[in-house]
Design an enzyme around this catalytic site. Structure first.
Site, PDB file in Angstrom:
ATOM      1  N   LYS A 239       0.838  -1.202   0.000  1.00  0.00           N
ATOM      2  CA  LYS A 239       0.000   0.000   0.000  1.00  0.00           C
ATOM      3  C   LYS A 239       0.875   1.256   0.000  1.00  0.00           C
ATOM      4  O   LYS A 239       0.706   2.141  -0.811  1.00  0.00           O
ATOM      5  CB  LYS A 239      -0.925  -0.023   1.221  1.00  0.00           C
ATOM      6  CG  LYS A 239      -1.805   1.185   1.336  1.00  0.00           C
ATOM      7  CD  LYS A 239      -2.771   1.075   2.498  1.00  0.00           C
ATOM      8  CE  LYS A 239      -3.443   2.428   2.719  1.00  0.00           C
ATOM      9  NZ  LYS A 239      -4.381   2.428   3.829  1.00  0.00           N
ATOM     10  N   GLU A 245      10.417  -4.693   4.614  1.00  0.00           N
ATOM     11  CA  GLU A 245      10.455  -6.110   4.230  1.00  0.00           C
ATOM     12  C   GLU A 245      10.160  -6.267   2.736  1.00  0.00           C
ATOM     13  O   GLU A 245      10.884  -6.952   1.998  1.00  0.00           O
ATOM     14  CB  GLU A 245       9.411  -6.918   5.019  1.00  0.00           C
ATOM     15  CG  GLU A 245       9.692  -7.056   6.497  1.00  0.00           C
ATOM     16  CD  GLU A 245       9.134  -5.910   7.325  1.00  0.00           C
ATOM     17  OE1 GLU A 245       8.839  -4.832   6.752  1.00  0.00           O
ATOM     18  OE2 GLU A 245       9.009  -6.088   8.551  1.00  0.00           O
ATOM     19  N   GLY A 311      -4.830  -1.702   5.004  1.00  0.00           N
ATOM     20  CA  GLY A 311      -4.079  -2.861   4.521  1.00  0.00           C
ATOM     21  C   GLY A 311      -4.783  -4.179   4.785  1.00  0.00           C
ATOM     22  O   GLY A 311      -4.912  -5.038   3.911  1.00  0.00           O
ATOM     23  N   ARG A 312      -5.284  -4.351   6.012  1.00  0.00           N
ATOM     24  CA  ARG A 312      -5.907  -5.643   6.361  1.00  0.00           C
ATOM     25  C   ARG A 312      -7.326  -5.765   5.816  1.00  0.00           C
ATOM     26  O   ARG A 312      -7.981  -6.786   6.005  1.00  0.00           O
ATOM     27  CB  ARG A 312      -5.888  -5.831   7.885  1.00  0.00           C
ATOM     28  CG  ARG A 312      -6.505  -4.688   8.656  1.00  0.00           C
ATOM     29  CD  ARG A 312      -6.146  -4.745  10.125  1.00  0.00           C
ATOM     30  NE  ARG A 312      -6.637  -3.595  10.868  1.00  0.00           N
ATOM     31  CZ  ARG A 312      -6.005  -2.437  10.990  1.00  0.00           C
ATOM     32  NH1 ARG A 312      -4.849  -2.242  10.379  1.00  0.00           N
ATOM     33  NH2 ARG A 312      -6.520  -1.456  11.698  1.00  0.00           N
ATOM     34  N   GLU A 397      -4.938  -6.478  14.743  1.00  0.00           N
ATOM     35  CA  GLU A 397      -4.417  -5.167  14.360  1.00  0.00           C
ATOM     36  C   GLU A 397      -5.547  -4.141  14.431  1.00  0.00           C
ATOM     37  O   GLU A 397      -5.306  -2.952  14.654  1.00  0.00           O
ATOM     38  CB  GLU A 397      -3.800  -5.223  12.947  1.00  0.00           C
ATOM     39  CG  GLU A 397      -2.914  -4.040  12.641  1.00  0.00           C
ATOM     40  CD  GLU A 397      -2.040  -4.232  11.409  1.00  0.00           C
ATOM     41  OE1 GLU A 397      -0.898  -4.718  11.530  1.00  0.00           O
ATOM     42  OE2 GLU A 397      -2.510  -3.912  10.292  1.00  0.00           O
ATOM     43  N   HIS A 428      -6.232 -32.910  17.346  1.00  0.00           N
ATOM     44  CA  HIS A 428      -5.123 -33.737  17.820  1.00  0.00           C
ATOM     45  C   HIS A 428      -3.981 -32.882  18.375  1.00  0.00           C
ATOM     46  O   HIS A 428      -2.876 -33.387  18.555  1.00  0.00           O
ATOM     47  CB  HIS A 428      -4.630 -34.640  16.690  1.00  0.00           C
ATOM     48  CG  HIS A 428      -5.659 -35.665  16.305  1.00  0.00           C
ATOM     49  ND1 HIS A 428      -5.765 -36.883  16.918  1.00  0.00           N
ATOM     50  CD2 HIS A 428      -6.663 -35.604  15.406  1.00  0.00           C
ATOM     51  CE1 HIS A 428      -6.780 -37.555  16.395  1.00  0.00           C
ATOM     52  NE2 HIS A 428      -7.348 -36.802  15.481  1.00  0.00           N
ATOM     53  N   LYS A 561       9.087  -0.906  14.131  1.00  0.00           N
ATOM     54  CA  LYS A 561       9.669  -0.651  12.804  1.00  0.00           C
ATOM     55  C   LYS A 561      10.751   0.418  12.898  1.00  0.00           C
ATOM     56  O   LYS A 561      11.836   0.287  12.337  1.00  0.00           O
ATOM     57  CB  LYS A 561       8.585  -0.135  11.851  1.00  0.00           C
ATOM     58  CG  LYS A 561       7.590  -1.146  11.366  1.00  0.00           C
ATOM     59  CD  LYS A 561       6.727  -0.471  10.305  1.00  0.00           C
ATOM     60  CE  LYS A 561       5.456  -1.236  10.034  1.00  0.00           C
ATOM     61  NZ  LYS A 561       4.546  -0.531   9.133  1.00  0.00           N
TER      62      LYS A 561
END
Ligand code: F6P
Length: 597
Positions: A239, A245, A311-312, A397, A428, A561
């Site tokens: 965005k 990263e 973003g999310r 977030e 399990h 960050k």
């Protein structure tokens, strides 16, 4: 208990309310000040749930608490609720005006107060030719015709995806694209990878997508391993186009492309050839098209979106380009229609039948009144294996906040820890704790009636699994068994009746009253995946509105960050930079430097 909220003095700094900024927006209603909240607190005091008794006494319970949102059938009846609880939760939603805030959101009001932005992910899925849309078609937000912009971008992405899928778009050597590598992180990764996995049966043969997200160099190494550079297309999805990263990985991918094309004799060692390779093998998705150009990607090959898409909340924007290429525009249109169906349900259904609002209210009941701290999401659908990870960003977030949208402190606990794994794998692994542990863990069970690949067990096991057994039936039997066991448990007398030794009876007793919500859909179609995502988006919205928080900012991820950038010289061995660190970090970095060969 340690209180993690900020001290009052620091809160004042977080609230620079002036006439000029939008933090002066109407203060949220304090939910704890309402009669509904007080009633719920009174009910919760000494609350002793009794799902066995409630079902025995009330034939209509399952029917009364089962709701429909688009194709999703949602059964809340195994929740720890009574009519009185639901009535007060509904009243609470009315008191804080969940409906009004939803209307404000879809109309483009700047409900993201701390960033002074509209929140319009619902606009991403408004149909191009839809009639009777609310707000009406062509609505303008901040001077922008939202529908026109959304559909112009979609058309551009669809045209590009068609070219890649048909082989018209080729790499520098004229070969068609076979692998699309999405480079992004957070919302620019979790959504696309989750949907790609969920819709694998819809992926065009001959096209594979891979997803690079982590700055761990092993990620880009593994995801490019074995790829043919001539048939690989990278999509840099960011965005902001400023995420460390993603940009680092994009540069690594570009180096990889140049090196591998060079090795294949497909690239001259000239700037022109390198630029030409990037033009054919890199596209971008971003709101920052100037930064895309600076990276060397032709803006013609960039797909935009807008700062009003968080973003999310962006999986259904151009951020999904990798998936659109893989499944094709027609399936993507169906996916968007699924979102829109749930948006419309949320907009129009009365709160008493409004599935996302009711589910959000239930979460508030569990979190604020019954002390639940986490929430499990358990898809009985292997293709949804990344759904819990996707929801972790969406929910945590969004709602992991301790100040409200006007900068004042929250008045109650917020957020839930979301986690989960697909059933039956989770059974399990961690279900023991859900069944017999000391913590209350509400769980959402999600399943579809029709698997993409129905298979039969021709042989059976001679011990309950018949020859020719439909395996999805076996799978679903687990789904139904788990929610039943969690709700109704097993009494000590039932355990004794099986001849169990008295000493072992307590260990084999199940208390029950462990709340679950069951969500059933006909099949995992593109539409159903869209419906599920929209459902959870609006659950998050409901909870955030009750708590009075801005579910659309994410300031909490910024400090780490900034520090990572500041600390890099120390980690690279700069003694002066190392000397400025706190003693713990200094010792750890020194140890790391000692270990690093
Ligand atoms: O981690 C914070 C965050 O800003 C997320 O909200 C976002 O989804 C992610 O980083 C990636 O951001 P971008 O798409 O700008 O690279």
């Amino acid at each position: 208990m340690v209180r993690l909220a900020l001290p009052r003095e620091s809160r004042a700094e977080l609230r620079p309310c002036t006439q000029e900024n939008t933090l002066t927006e109407t203060a949220p209603v304090d939910p704890t000040s309402t009669d509904a909240w007080r009633n719920l607190a009174r009910i919760a005091d000494g609350f002793s749930p009794d799902l066995r008794g409630w079902f025995d006494a009330d034939d209509g319970r399952a029917e009364r608490y089962t709701f429909q949102a688009a194709e999703l059938t949602v059964d809340l009846s195994k929740g720890l609720i009574t009519d009185e609880i639901v009535a007060n939760l509904v009243q609470l939603a009315k008191d804080v005006d969940v409906t009004g805030r939803y209307q404000a959101m879809i109309a483009g009001e700047h409900i993201n107060a701390t960033e002074d932005r509209a929140v319009l992910h619902t606009a991403l899925r408004r149909p191009k030719d839809g009639e009777g849309l609310v707000p009406p078609k062509g609505f303008i937000v901040d001077g922008q015709d939202v529908d026109a912009d959304v559909h112009a971008t979609l058309d551009k992405v669809y045209a590009f995806a068609d070219k890649v899928r048909s082989g018209e778009w080729t790499g520098v050597t004229g070969k068609r694209i076979e692998t699309v590598v999405n480079i992004g992180i957070g919302g620019s990764d979790l959504g696309p990878v989750m949907v790609y996995e969920a819709l694998k049966p819809y992926v065009q043969a001959g096209i594979e997508a891979r997803f690079v997200s982590n700055i761990d160099p092993n990620d880009v190494y593994e995801k490019t391993a074995g790829l043919d550079p001539e048939t690989t297309l990278f999509i840099v999805a960011s965005k902001t186009f400023g995420t460390l990263e993603t940009l680092t990985n994009a540069r690594l991918a570009r180096e990889w492309l140049w090196a591998e094309l060079g090795k294949a004799g497909a690239l001259d060692d000239t700037d022109e050839a390198r630029t030409g390779a990037v033009a054919k093998h890199f596209v971008a998705v971003s709101t920052a098209l100037d930064k895309v150009a600076a990276f060397g990607i032709d803006p013609e090959n960039a797909f935009g979106f807008w700062d009003w898409v968080g973003g999310r909340y962006s999986v259904d924007s151009a951020i999904g380009t990798s998936v659109i290429i893989a499944i094709g525009p027609d399936n993507w249109r169906e996916f968007l229609a699924g979102f829109h169906a749930v948006d419309e349900h949320t907009r129009t259904a009365p709160i008493e039948q409004n599935v996302p609002v009711l589910m959000g209210l239930l979460n508030v009941w569990y979190t604020n009144f019954l002390g639940a701290q986490s929430h499990a999401v358990l898809p009985y659908a292997q293709y949804l294996h990344r759904f819990p990870a996707y929801l972790q960003q969406l929910t945590m977030e969004s709602n992991g906040k301790s100040v409200r949208w006007d900068g004042s402190p929250v008045t109650t606990e917020t957020g839930e820890i979301f986690w989960g794994e697909p059933g039956t794998n989770g059974q399990h692994a961690f279900y023991q704790l859900i069944h017999q542990g000391t913590r209350l863990i509400p769980a959402d069970f999600i399943a579809v009636a029709n698997p993409a690949h129905p298979l039969k067990d021709a042989t059976g096991d001679g011990a309950g699994v018949e020859p020719g057994q439909d395996v999805h039936t076996l799978f679903m039997a687990n789904f139904f068994a788990q929610t039943k066991a969690l709700a109704f448990g097993k009494t000590a007398d039932e355990v004794r009746a099986e001849g169990t030794k008295e000493q072992v009876v307590p260990a084999r007793e199940f208390a029950g009253n462990r709340p679950t919500t069951s969500i059933l859909a006909p099949a995992l179609t593109p539409s159903v995946v869209g419906q599920l995502i929209a459902l959870y988006e609006h659950i998050v919205f409901t909870e955030g509105t009750i708590w009075g928080i801005d579910s659309f900012d994410q300031w909490g991820v910024e400090l780490g960050k900034q520090l990572a950038l500041q600390i890099t010289p120390a980690v690279a061995g700069d003694a002066a930079a190392l000397a400025t660190q706190d003693s713990s970090s200094k010792a750890l970095i020194a140890k790391y430097l000692e270990l690093r060969v």
